[in-house]
Each structure stands twice: as C-alpha cells, then as structure tokens.
Design a protein around this motif. Sequence first.
Motif, PDB file in Angstrom:
ATOM      1  N   ASN A   3       0.823  -1.215   0.000  1.00  0.00           N
ATOM      2  CA  ASN A   3       0.000   0.000   0.000  1.00  0.00           C
ATOM      3  C   ASN A   3       0.860   1.269   0.000  1.00  0.00           C
ATOM      4  O   ASN A   3       0.540   2.253  -0.674  1.00  0.00           O
ATOM      5  N   GLN A   4       1.957   1.227   0.758  1.00  0.00           N
ATOM      6  CA  GLN A   4       2.823   2.418   0.832  1.00  0.00           C
ATOM      7  C   GLN A   4       3.457   2.719  -0.536  1.00  0.00           C
ATOM      8  O   GLN A   4       3.643   3.885  -0.905  1.00  0.00           O
ATOM      9  N   LEU A   6       1.981   2.138  -3.351  1.00  0.00           N
ATOM     10  CA  LEU A   6       0.917   2.769  -4.153  1.00  0.00           C
ATOM     11  C   LEU A   6       0.803   4.259  -3.821  1.00  0.00           C
ATOM     12  O   LEU A   6       0.581   5.087  -4.709  1.00  0.00           O
ATOM     13  N   VAL A   7       0.995   4.592  -2.540  1.00  0.00           N
ATOM     14  CA  VAL A   7       0.998   6.014  -2.159  1.00  0.00           C
ATOM     15  C   VAL A   7       2.157   6.729  -2.861  1.00  0.00           C
ATOM     16  O   VAL A   7       1.985   7.824  -3.412  1.00  0.00           O
ATOM     17  N   SER A  28      -3.276  10.000  -8.264  1.00  0.00           N
ATOM     18  CA  SER A  28      -3.990   8.766  -7.932  1.00  0.00           C
ATOM     19  C   SER A  28      -3.454   7.634  -8.784  1.00  0.00           C
ATOM     20  O   SER A  28      -2.986   7.862  -9.907  1.00  0.00           O
ATOM     21  N   GLU A  55      -8.663  10.897  -8.859  1.00  0.00           N
ATOM     22  CA  GLU A  55      -9.025   9.480  -8.717  1.00  0.00           C
ATOM     23  C   GLU A  55     -10.013   9.043  -9.785  1.00  0.00           C
ATOM     24  O   GLU A  55      -9.980   7.907 -10.257  1.00  0.00           O
ATOM     25  N   ALA A  76      -5.425   4.471  -4.922  1.00  0.00           N
ATOM     26  CA  ALA A  76      -4.713   5.316  -3.952  1.00  0.00           C
ATOM     27  C   ALA A  76      -4.881   6.770  -4.374  1.00  0.00           C
ATOM     28  O   ALA A  76      -4.867   7.087  -5.575  1.00  0.00           O
ATOM     29  N   ILE A 106      -6.964   3.704  -0.628  1.00  0.00           N
ATOM     30  CA  ILE A 106      -5.780   4.061   0.159  1.00  0.00           C
ATOM     31  C   ILE A 106      -5.611   5.569   0.087  1.00  0.00           C
ATOM     32  O   ILE A 106      -5.433   6.134  -0.997  1.00  0.00           O
ATOM     33  N   GLY A 108      -3.694   9.060   1.187  1.00  0.00           N
ATOM     34  CA  GLY A 108      -2.381   9.487   1.649  1.00  0.00           C
ATOM     35  C   GLY A 108      -2.205  10.977   1.534  1.00  0.00           C
ATOM     36  O   GLY A 108      -3.136  11.723   1.205  1.00  0.00           O
ATOM     37  N   MET A 114      -0.771   7.647   5.725  1.00  0.00           N
ATOM     38  CA  MET A 114      -1.609   6.713   4.958  1.00  0.00           C
ATOM     39  C   MET A 114      -2.721   6.138   5.835  1.00  0.00           C
ATOM     40  O   MET A 114      -2.508   5.884   7.021  1.00  0.00           O
ATOM     41  N   VAL A 116      -5.941   3.150   5.233  1.00  0.00           N
ATOM     42  CA  VAL A 116      -6.501   2.193   4.279  1.00  0.00           C
ATOM     43  C   VAL A 116      -7.959   1.914   4.650  1.00  0.00           C
ATOM     44  O   VAL A 116      -8.263   1.590   5.798  1.00  0.00           O
TER      45      VAL A 116
END
Length: 134
Positions: A3-4, A6-7, A28, A55, A76, A106, A108, A114, A116
């Motif tokens: 996930n991080q 993706l941020v 995004s 997004e 994200a 996600i 951020g 972050m 989720v």
Amino acid sequence: MENQELVSRAIKARRLSYSPYSNFKVGSVVLCRDGKIYEGANIENSSYPLCMCGERNAIYHALMNGEAKEDILAVAIVGDSIGVTAPCGACRQVISELLNEDSLVILGNVKGDMEVHQVKELLPFAFSKKDLGK
Ligand code: THU
C-alpha cells in the motif's frame, strides 16, 4: 504491491496534475489484479465545474484500458493535505459503482501519511443502479 508503494506512485502521478486554479495537485493510481497500474491526476478548467478529480481520471484510465471492475484491487489518492486526502462526494459515488465493495481505498498525503479503507465504508446509502430498477 504494498500500500505504501501505491501512495508513492500516486505522489509521482501528481506531476501530471493541471491545477492552476486551486493549486492543489491530486495524484492517484489504480492497481489491478495483473499488477498493472493506471495513473490519474486532477485536471482543472477555467470553467470551474469542468474540473475532474485525480481518482476519477485514474479509474477511467483503467476502464479505458479494458480493466473490469472485478480486476481493480485498489485506488490510492494523494494530495498535499494536513491529514490524508479524502475523496470528494462525486468520487465516492463513482468509486462505489466502479469498484468492488471490498477493494481498497488508500488515502495518503505527500508527507507519506496513509489510511486504508474499503470501498463499502465510503458512501453508506449510496444511489445505485438498484434505485433505477437495474
Ligand atoms: N480533487 C481531487 O482531485 N480529488 C478529490 O477527491 C478532491 C478534490 C481536486 C479537484 C480540484 O482540482 C482540486 O482538488 C481542489 O478541489
């Protein structure tokens, strides 16, 4: 993909933002099952209502490349917010229709904070195709 990560990719996508009016760049990315990533950024216009969120551009980018709802694992969203950047109501409506309810949202910011969430948390009592009898 983490996930991080993706941020971090969404932070990079902010470079694509065209936001001379708000000066608020939103980046995004959409992650799909096959590992493909689709970027989006907010694109503004002097006719303000025409502005498009980052997004939504990322999600439409994925769909325009043939990705199906079932294949979208996460979106994200990152801006330069004090806390994490929350998706606007219009984007929540689009996310609730075009992503699975268990997919990840996600959130951020450029500092790397972050959170989720899951799609189903974002818009309780959403208008949907059921309301149209579909
Ligand atoms: N924006 C996004 O891209 N996503 C959101 O969910 C919130 C708002 C953009 C729209 C506009 O270009 C700028 O941020 C300021 O509202």
